[in-house]
Write an enzyme that holds these catalytic residues in place. Structure first.
Site, PDB file in Angstrom:
ATOM      1  N   PRO A  84       0.829  -1.212   0.000  1.00  0.00           N
ATOM      2  CA  PRO A  84       0.000   0.000   0.000  1.00  0.00           C
ATOM      3  C   PRO A  84       0.862   1.260   0.000  1.00  0.00           C
ATOM      4  O   PRO A  84       1.910   1.304   0.640  1.00  0.00           O
ATOM      5  CB  PRO A  84      -0.796  -0.124   1.305  1.00  0.00           C
ATOM      6  CG  PRO A  84      -0.800  -1.573   1.627  1.00  0.00           C
ATOM      7  CD  PRO A  84       0.511  -2.099   1.133  1.00  0.00           C
ATOM      8  N   GLU A  85       0.410   2.273  -0.714  1.00  0.00           N
ATOM      9  CA  GLU A  85       1.135   3.535  -0.740  1.00  0.00           C
ATOM     10  C   GLU A  85       0.627   4.447   0.371  1.00  0.00           C
ATOM     11  O   GLU A  85      -0.337   4.136   1.078  1.00  0.00           O
ATOM     12  CB  GLU A  85       1.017   4.167  -2.123  1.00  0.00           C
ATOM     13  CG  GLU A  85       1.488   3.204  -3.210  1.00  0.00           C
ATOM     14  CD  GLU A  85       1.966   3.873  -4.487  1.00  0.00           C
ATOM     15  OE1 GLU A  85       2.328   5.066  -4.462  1.00  0.00           O
ATOM     16  OE2 GLU A  85       2.003   3.179  -5.525  1.00  0.00           O
TER      17      GLU A  85
ATOM     18  N   LYS B  77       4.565   5.109   4.966  1.00  0.00           N
ATOM     19  CA  LYS B  77       3.848   3.839   4.936  1.00  0.00           C
ATOM     20  C   LYS B  77       3.738   3.210   6.321  1.00  0.00           C
ATOM     21  O   LYS B  77       3.494   2.009   6.447  1.00  0.00           O
ATOM     22  CB  LYS B  77       4.554   2.885   3.967  1.00  0.00           C
ATOM     23  CG  LYS B  77       4.579   3.404   2.529  1.00  0.00           C
ATOM     24  CD  LYS B  77       5.246   2.435   1.575  1.00  0.00           C
ATOM     25  CE  LYS B  77       5.281   2.981   0.158  1.00  0.00           C
ATOM     26  NZ  LYS B  77       5.868   2.023  -0.803  1.00  0.00           N
TER      27      LYS B  77
ATOM     28  N   ARG C  87      14.257   8.687  10.507  1.00  0.00           N
ATOM     29  CA  ARG C  87      14.932   8.097   9.357  1.00  0.00           C
ATOM     30  C   ARG C  87      14.081   8.121   8.090  1.00  0.00           C
ATOM     31  O   ARG C  87      14.542   7.692   7.024  1.00  0.00           O
ATOM     32  CB  ARG C  87      15.374   6.664   9.666  1.00  0.00           C
ATOM     33  CG  ARG C  87      14.279   5.652   9.877  1.00  0.00           C
ATOM     34  CD  ARG C  87      14.872   4.251  10.037  1.00  0.00           C
ATOM     35  NE  ARG C  87      13.867   3.225  10.195  1.00  0.00           N
ATOM     36  CZ  ARG C  87      13.563   2.646  11.344  1.00  0.00           C
ATOM     37  NH1 ARG C  87      14.198   2.997  12.443  1.00  0.00           N
ATOM     38  NH2 ARG C  87      12.629   1.699  11.392  1.00  0.00           N
TER      39      ARG C  87
ATOM     40  N   ASN D  27       5.171   2.650  -6.188  1.00  0.00           N
ATOM     41  CA  ASN D  27       5.393   2.447  -7.616  1.00  0.00           C
ATOM     42  C   ASN D  27       4.395   3.199  -8.500  1.00  0.00           C
ATOM     43  O   ASN D  27       4.748   3.687  -9.576  1.00  0.00           O
ATOM     44  CB  ASN D  27       5.321   0.955  -7.931  1.00  0.00           C
ATOM     45  CG  ASN D  27       6.378   0.526  -8.920  1.00  0.00           C
ATOM     46  OD1 ASN D  27       7.220   1.321  -9.310  1.00  0.00           O
ATOM     47  ND2 ASN D  27       6.338  -0.725  -9.338  1.00  0.00           N
TER      48      ASN D  27
ATOM     49  N   ARG E 226      11.966  -3.285  -8.673  1.00  0.00           N
ATOM     50  CA  ARG E 226      10.573  -2.862  -8.861  1.00  0.00           C
ATOM     51  C   ARG E 226      10.331  -2.552 -10.337  1.00  0.00           C
ATOM     52  O   ARG E 226      11.237  -2.153 -11.065  1.00  0.00           O
ATOM     53  CB  ARG E 226      10.266  -1.612  -8.017  1.00  0.00           C
ATOM     54  CG  ARG E 226      10.499  -1.778  -6.532  1.00  0.00           C
ATOM     55  CD  ARG E 226       9.584  -2.833  -5.906  1.00  0.00           C
ATOM     56  NE  ARG E 226       8.179  -2.480  -6.040  1.00  0.00           N
ATOM     57  CZ  ARG E 226       7.527  -1.684  -5.185  1.00  0.00           C
ATOM     58  NH1 ARG E 226       8.170  -1.148  -4.152  1.00  0.00           N
ATOM     59  NH2 ARG E 226       6.248  -1.428  -5.353  1.00  0.00           N
TER      60      ARG E 226
END
Length: 267
Positions: A2-3, A51, A119, A160, A256
């Site tokens: 999931p984005e 995410k 981070r 993506n 990817r």
């Protein structure tokens, strides 16, 4: 995976359904052994960063990263018996939520939460995001802009689909080195990314196609894909570009799939 818009949408949903009241927290599967620590505690807030999803309680925070296979199931009370490998179950005053298959479901201290956020890169869906900080990382790198956009330490929450569509919408070649990206263009890309992702939060799907290129205008068949929404190049390898008709190109980059139009996004 999931984005970012999906996690922000979940955070808003959980905030609305559970925040401010005691929540029953359990792990029917038994793998989240710290569930009892926050069981019957008041959920003080739910938030997303990139995410990552955070459920804040007075004593600790539950950190969730869905990874490739994590899913949430939601419903109104009464809650049905757990089905399958339910890692986490929440029961509030009106709704229940089950979590299955996450990459991470763990209890963290405030310092550990801060370390995760520190981070991560800039999240377009957060009001505290600093696009100039992201561009500082991009403009100092020889790495391709396609790879940098997927680097969660540079821009948090972009996956993506948003990566491919953003580059297409701005005519940027995926392999352009980050240090060659024009700063004015980056500001335009960032603003567009914020708009696209906010739309995703509202609707639950990714739509990136301008009105003039929609199926009902062009006469083409609507897109059939489990991700939903209309897109220009993502998962359209070999199909004609919706703008110029050139077959959409595809290659693998850093493990990817990458999609772009060679004509609309010239090297």
């Amino acid at each position: 995976m999931p984005e970012g818009h999906t996690l922000h949408r979940l955070a808003r949903l959980h905030q609305r359904r559970y925040a401010g009241k005691p929540v029953e927290v359990a792990s029917p599967q038994g793998k989240f052994t710290d569930a009892s620590t926050v069981d019957a505690s008041v959920l003080t807030g739910a938030e997303a960063y990139g995410k990552h999803l955070f459920h804040h309680y007075p004593s600790a925070t539950v950190h969730i990263h869905l990874g490739l296979y994590g899913t949430f199931t939601e419903g109104k009370l009464p809650a049905p018996p757990p089905v399958g490998q339910v890692r986490l179950r929440l029961i509030g005053s009106t709704h229940w939520t089950d979590l299955r298959g996450p990459n991470r479901c763990e209890l963290l201290t405030p310092d550990q939460v801060d370390a995760i956020k520190a981070r991560l890169g800039q999240d377009p869906l957060r009001r505290d995001a600093k696009p100039d900080a992201a561009f500082e990382r991009i403009s100092s790198s020889r790495t391709s802009i396609a790879a940098l956009l997927m680097d969660q330490t540079v821009v948090a929450g972009v996956g993506n689909v948003y990566r491919a569509e953003l580059l297409f919408r701005h005519g940027v070649a995926p392999m352009l080195p980050g240090r060659s990206l024009d700063p004015v263009l980056w500001k335009e890309m960032w603003a567009d990314l914020v708009t696209l992702m906010r739309y995703g939060v509202r609707t639950g799907q990714i739509d990136t196609v301008a009105d003039g290129h929609l199926p009902e205008v062009t006469g083409r068949a609507p897109r059939q894909d489990r991700h939903g929404g209309e897109v220009y190049v993502y998962r359209r390898a070999g199909q004609p570009c919706l703008v110029c008709g050139t077959p959409v190109a595809h290659q693998e980059l850093a493990g990817r799939n990458l999609y772009w139009c060679p004509v609309c996004q010239p090297a």
